[in-house]
Design a protein around this motif. Structure first.
Motif, PDB file in Angstrom:
ATOM      1  N   LYS A  93      28.644  40.980  49.563  1.00  0.00           N
ATOM      2  CA  LYS A  93      28.019  42.067  50.320  1.00  0.00           C
ATOM      3  C   LYS A  93      26.716  41.651  50.995  1.00  0.00           C
ATOM      4  O   LYS A  93      26.485  41.942  52.166  1.00  0.00           O
ATOM      5  N   ASP A 106      35.872  42.282  41.857  1.00  0.00           N
ATOM      6  CA  ASP A 106      35.097  43.321  42.530  1.00  0.00           C
ATOM      7  C   ASP A 106      33.607  43.124  42.272  1.00  0.00           C
ATOM      8  O   ASP A 106      33.192  42.158  41.629  1.00  0.00           O
ATOM      9  N   ASP A 107      32.797  44.048  42.771  1.00  0.00           N
ATOM     10  CA  ASP A 107      31.340  43.910  42.680  1.00  0.00           C
ATOM     11  C   ASP A 107      30.813  44.049  41.262  1.00  0.00           C
ATOM     12  O   ASP A 107      29.651  43.731  41.001  1.00  0.00           O
ATOM     13  N   TYR A 108      31.631  44.537  40.345  1.00  0.00           N
ATOM     14  CA  TYR A 108      31.152  44.837  38.999  1.00  0.00           C
ATOM     15  C   TYR A 108      31.675  43.866  37.942  1.00  0.00           C
ATOM     16  O   TYR A 108      31.329  43.974  36.770  1.00  0.00           O
ATOM     17  N   THR A 109      32.495  42.923  38.345  1.00  0.00           N
ATOM     18  CA  THR A 109      33.039  41.957  37.394  1.00  0.00           C
ATOM     19  C   THR A 109      31.955  40.993  36.940  1.00  0.00           C
ATOM     20  O   THR A 109      31.224  40.433  37.763  1.00  0.00           O
ATOM     21  N   SER A 110      31.837  40.790  35.653  1.00  0.00           N
ATOM     22  CA  SER A 110      30.813  39.890  35.123  1.00  0.00           C
ATOM     23  C   SER A 110      31.287  38.439  35.191  1.00  0.00           C
ATOM     24  O   SER A 110      32.495  38.152  35.187  1.00  0.00           O
TER      25      SER A 110
END
Length: 232
Positions: A14, A76-80
């Motif tokens: 992003k 996705d943006d939240y995967t650690s």
């Protein structure tokens, strides 16, 4: 298998769109991490974990492996990062030690990757060894702005303490994280007494989250190449 490098590189980004493939001093960004891992000579395999066919193509061209594609649920943006490394290790059952090497670490040096491995091997009771660098100024003397926009000390108790009397503070250098298989899969915390530091000089450390970061990192990288310290 021994030691494996795992380079997480998802297709989406992003803050800097297409960051992993954007040209950095003439090469796709990820190429520099792959080249450093291969030059280190301490990995049985250099594996890229990605959901992107374009990234996979560049990785293969640079001599890395892409033995599996990362599922969309882990892209996705939240995967650690931990989840990505654990998924990779599940596909690599013989890997005893894994080094998570970021795709956006063009300043990484092969010698420090080797030092990370030797540090972990020298401390069998430790779970991880990862890159750190010192802060350029004592964090205890940090300033913040209050609600009125005025300056105040973040830690007023150190306001009159000489900087040379304060302990050196370190930050995560954001380049690589060596860990034992059981530590990764067991979810052990990296920023803890279970870890050992690999201290990098500050001129080799630069976050790359903005266009300004990118420009500064390219300048540092060019200086390394000119001095003979960078990868060809």
């Amino acid at each position: 298998m021994g030691a494996v490098a795992i380079i997480p590189a998802r297709g989406g980004s992003k803050r800097i769109p297409g960051k992993n493939l954007k040209l950095f001093n003439g090469l796709p960004m990820i190429a520099w991490s792959i080249r450093a891992a291969r030059a280190a000579g301490c990995f049985a395999r250099v594996v890229v974990s990605t959901d992107s066919p374009a990234i996979a193509e560049v990785a293969l061209a640079e001599g890395a492996e892409v033995p599996f594609m990362r599922p969309a649920a882990l892209a996705d943006d939240y995967t650690s990062t931990l989840a990505v490394v654990c998924h990779a290790l599940e596909q690599l059952p013989s890997a005893e030690l894994a080094c998570c090497l970021y795709a956006t670490a063009p300043l990484v040096q092969p010698r420090y990757l080797r030092e990370g491995l030797s540090t972990l091997q020298a401390h069998p009771g430790s779970a991880y060894a990862f890159s750190v660098c010192s802060f350029g100024f004592p964090v205890q003397r940090a300033l913040v702005l209050n609600g009125a926009g005025a300056v105040q000390a973040m830690y007023p108790e150190f306001r009159n303490t000489r900087s040379q009397d304060l302990p050196t503070a370190y930050q995560d250098a954001g380049q690589f994280y060596w860990g034992r298989r059981e530590a990764w899969l067991g979810g052990e915390v990296i920023f803890s007494a279970a870890s050992r530091p690999v201290v990098l000089p500050r001129h080799l450390v630069q976050d790359i989250d903005t266009d300004e970061d990118w420009l500064r990192a390219e300048w540092l990288h060019r200086a390394l190449l000119a001095s003979g310290q960078g990868l060809p």
